[in-house]
Design an enzyme around this catalytic site. Structure first.
Site, PDB file in Angstrom:
ATOM      1  N   TYR A  86      -2.161  -1.430  10.986  1.00 19.20           N
ATOM      2  CA  TYR A  86      -2.428  -1.891   9.617  1.00 19.20           C
ATOM      3  C   TYR A  86      -1.241  -1.551   8.711  1.00 19.20           C
ATOM      4  CZ  TYR A  86      -3.992  -1.817   4.795  1.00 19.20           C
ATOM      5  OH  TYR A  86      -4.064  -2.004   3.429  1.00 19.20           O
TER       6      TYR A  86
ATOM      7  N   SER B 149       0.823  -1.203   0.000  1.00 17.04           N
ATOM      8  CA  SER B 149       0.000   0.000   0.000  1.00 17.04           C
ATOM      9  C   SER B 149       0.862   1.260   0.000  1.00 17.04           C
ATOM     10  CB  SER B 149      -0.864  -0.021   1.268  1.00 17.04           C
ATOM     11  OG  SER B 149      -1.425   1.242   1.489  1.00 17.04           O
TER      12      SER B 149
ATOM     13  N   LYS C  82       1.857  -3.945   6.579  1.00 17.51           N
ATOM     14  CA  LYS C  82       2.311  -3.881   5.171  1.00 17.51           C
ATOM     15  C   LYS C  82       3.833  -3.745   5.119  1.00 17.51           C
ATOM     16  CE  LYS C  82      -1.684  -4.353   3.320  1.00 17.51           C
ATOM     17  NZ  LYS C  82      -2.011  -5.705   2.841  1.00 17.51           N
TER      18      LYS C  82
HETATM   19  P1  NAD Z   1     -11.256  -6.845   1.000  1.00 17.26           P
HETATM   20  O1  NAD Z   1     -11.495  -6.845   2.469  1.00 17.26           O
HETATM   21  O2  NAD Z   1     -12.392  -6.569   0.102  1.00 17.26           O
HETATM   22  O3  NAD Z   1     -10.567  -8.219   0.546  1.00 17.26           O
HETATM   23  C1  NAD Z   1      -9.759  -8.974   1.401  1.00 17.26           C
HETATM   24  C2  NAD Z   1     -10.322 -10.381   1.413  1.00 17.26           C
HETATM   25  O4  NAD Z   1      -9.508 -11.196   2.242  1.00 17.26           O
HETATM   26  C3  NAD Z   1     -11.749 -10.455   1.980  1.00 17.26           C
HETATM   27  O5  NAD Z   1     -12.554 -11.161   1.059  1.00 17.26           O
HETATM   28  C4  NAD Z   1     -11.602 -11.213   3.289  1.00 17.26           C
HETATM   29  O6  NAD Z   1     -12.732 -12.001   3.563  1.00 17.26           O
HETATM   30  C5  NAD Z   1     -10.362 -12.029   3.024  1.00 17.26           C
HETATM   31  N1  NAD Z   1      -9.589 -12.412   4.204  1.00 17.26           N
HETATM   32  C6  NAD Z   1      -9.139 -11.635   5.226  1.00 17.26           C
HETATM   33  N2  NAD Z   1      -8.439 -12.367   6.098  1.00 17.26           N
HETATM   34  C7  NAD Z   1      -8.441 -13.649   5.622  1.00 17.26           C
HETATM   35  C8  NAD Z   1      -7.888 -14.877   6.081  1.00 17.26           C
HETATM   36  N3  NAD Z   1      -7.198 -14.965   7.215  1.00 17.26           N
HETATM   37  N4  NAD Z   1      -8.086 -15.988   5.328  1.00 17.26           N
HETATM   38  C9  NAD Z   1      -8.774 -15.948   4.175  1.00 17.26           C
HETATM   39  N5  NAD Z   1      -9.327 -14.811   3.696  1.00 17.26           N
HETATM   40  C10 NAD Z   1      -9.153 -13.677   4.413  1.00 17.26           C
HETATM   41  O7  NAD Z   1     -10.064  -5.801   0.737  1.00 17.26           O
HETATM   42  P2  NAD Z   1      -9.478  -5.245  -0.621  1.00 17.26           P
HETATM   43  O8  NAD Z   1      -9.788  -3.802  -0.686  1.00 17.26           O
HETATM   44  O9  NAD Z   1      -9.837  -6.123  -1.738  1.00 17.26           O
HETATM   45  O10 NAD Z   1      -7.926  -5.374  -0.302  1.00 17.26           O
HETATM   46  C11 NAD Z   1      -7.148  -6.480  -0.747  1.00 17.26           C
HETATM   47  C12 NAD Z   1      -5.727  -6.287  -0.280  1.00 17.26           C
HETATM   48  O11 NAD Z   1      -5.233  -5.042  -0.776  1.00 17.26           O
HETATM   49  C13 NAD Z   1      -5.571  -6.232   1.238  1.00 17.26           C
HETATM   50  O12 NAD Z   1      -4.361  -6.883   1.571  1.00 17.26           O
HETATM   51  C14 NAD Z   1      -5.464  -4.751   1.521  1.00 17.26           C
HETATM   52  O13 NAD Z   1      -4.738  -4.479   2.680  1.00 17.26           O
HETATM   53  C15 NAD Z   1      -4.709  -4.274   0.288  1.00 17.26           C
HETATM   54  N6  NAD Z   1      -4.910  -2.843  -0.007  1.00 17.26           N
HETATM   55  C16 NAD Z   1      -6.184  -2.369  -0.144  1.00 17.26           C
HETATM   56  C17 NAD Z   1      -6.372  -1.008  -0.397  1.00 17.26           C
HETATM   57  C18 NAD Z   1      -7.773  -0.433  -0.509  1.00 17.26           C
HETATM   58  O14 NAD Z   1      -7.935   0.769  -0.322  1.00 17.26           O
HETATM   59  N7  NAD Z   1      -8.794  -1.219  -0.826  1.00 17.26           N
HETATM   60  C19 NAD Z   1      -5.264  -0.161  -0.523  1.00 17.26           C
HETATM   61  C20 NAD Z   1      -3.990  -0.695  -0.402  1.00 17.26           C
HETATM   62  C21 NAD Z   1      -3.816  -2.052  -0.144  1.00 17.26           C
END
Ligand code: NAD
Length: 343
Positions: A153, A128, A157
């Site tokens: 959080y 991120s 990362k």
């Molecule tokens: P999201 O919450 O929609 O997707 C994450 C998925 O992981 C969810 O479906 C959740 O059920 C699943 N999950 C969480 N812990 C788990 C576990 N222990 N076992 C199995 N499944 C698990 O989030 P997103 O926005 O799609 O983000 C995806 C990744 O990108 C994450 O790592 C997040 O930190 C990173 N990220 C997101 C953003 C943002 O703004 N959306 C920005 C930077 C980085």
């Protein structure tokens, strides 16, 4: 381009994971999705199936459960893993740090351990832009020094990036790419998949769409006295379909053995700073509606401005953000309307 290869997607029922599954399938890959549905619904996988016309493999697995994960590695043949599975709410991580370190780091280490055990060489990690904190020079490049994390959080990362770096250096068979996402927004143009936060949204666009849908009474713009052109924060909003395509480009690079180093980092953004107010007024104008909003106090932890220098991703991955902001914001609203049954 590689085809008929399989990619394991952890967290693939989530927002970015489901869009990435679609783009991987469109590019000729097979996907295996695992997710514990802690922040998603299985209907997202149905959405992926509908969009692609493919019967996607989906298993409910917690990536912290090493026994269940080992079974996945035993059952399916894949070279690459995209690891999305993590908790992502900054505020919640301040209140529940252990929950964040436990879930985000144990699940990540389990994945890398299984890759090593089963000789699966490639991992793509969702990092991120939060790792840059309040950078001294903008836009940020991959060489811009990381700042100390301001939340558990953000710290997960940074720590996971370091773990990946160390594992790629130490273990001959492990290769990794970290993609540092800026602000992912929007939804698939089909309106069949999109962002579906549980409870009060943490991110601006779902808050906007839920306000437009009448679920939230009013939108707050946190601070209009920053040293920016209109006083509100500047961010780099990246369309989620463009972001998904960046994953395909990175997986291609790994599976085609084109990496220059065993561990690589790429910024994934548009390179264009957009203010919060500009985003809001663009949403109003492209969707032809008015949003009730107020200016509120600055929110602690928000940096005034951050946007990406994307030249490395453009040149090395051959990837570039393409979707115009207006289309992204129309798709976000179309998705919200679909979810809420609004005509
Ligand atoms: P999201 O919450 O929609 O997707 C994450 C998925 O992981 C969810 O479906 C959740 O059920 C699943 N999950 C969480 N812990 C788990 C576990 N222990 N076992 C199995 N499944 C698990 O989030 P997103 O926005 O799609 O983000 C995806 C990744 O990108 C994450 O790592 C997040 O930190 C990173 N990220 C997101 C953003 C943002 O703004 N959306 C920005 C930077 C980085």
């Amino acid at each position: 381009m590689s085809s008929n290869k399989t990619v394991l997607i952890s967290g693939g029922a989530g927002y970015i994971g489901s869009h990435t599954a679609v783009e991987l399938i469109n590019a000729g890959y097979n996907v295996v999705i695992i997710d514990n549905l802690s922040n998603s619904e299985k209907e997202a996988v149905d959405g992926v199936r509908k969009i692609t016309g493919k019967d996607v493999v989906f298993e409910i697995v917690d990536t912290c459960d090493k026994t269940a994960l080992r079974q996945i590695f035993k059952s399916y043949d894949f070279d690459s893993v995209i690891h999305f599975a993590a908790y992502k709410a900054v505020g919640e991580s301040m209140a529940e740090p252990l929950m964040y370190y436990q879930n985000n780091l144990v699940s990540f280490m389990n994945i890398v351990e299984m890759m090593k055990e089963f000789n699966r060489p490639n991992i793509l990690f969702s990092s991120s832009a939060t790792v840059y904190g309040e950078a001294e020079n903008l836009p940020v490049t991959e060489q811009t020094p990381r700042q100390p994390a301001t939340s558990p959080y953000g710290n997960t990362k940074q720590i996971a990036e370091d773990i990946l770096h160390d594992c790629c250096r130490a273990y001959e068979g492990v290769h990794g790419i970290a993609l540092r996402y800026f602000n992912p927004i929007g939804a698939h143009p089909s309106a069949l998949i999109g962002e579906l936060p549980r409870g009060v949204p943490n991110n601006l666009v779902p808050f906007i769409t839920q306000t437009a849908a009448g679920i939230r009474k009013e939108l707050s713009v946190f601070g209009n006295d920053y040293d920016t052109p209109d006083g509100t924060c500047l961010r780099d909003y990246i369309d989620v379909v463009d972001l998904a395509k960046a994953h395909v480009a990175a997986v291609n690079r790994m599976t085609d053995c084109k990496m220059d180093a065993k561990y690589e980092i790429f910024n994934i953004g548009t390179g264009n700073p957009i203010s919060v107010l500009e985003l809001l007024t663009t949403f109003e104008s492209v969707n032809n509606l008015k949003l009730p909003y107020k200016i509120a106090a600055r929110r602690s932890g928000d940096v005034p401005a951050v946007w990406a220098d994307t030249s490395r991703a453009n040149e090395v991955l051959g990837w570039k953000a393409e979707r115009p902001l207006r289309e992204t914001l129309q798709a976000a609203w179309a998705w919200e309307k679909n979810v809420r049954n609004i005509k």
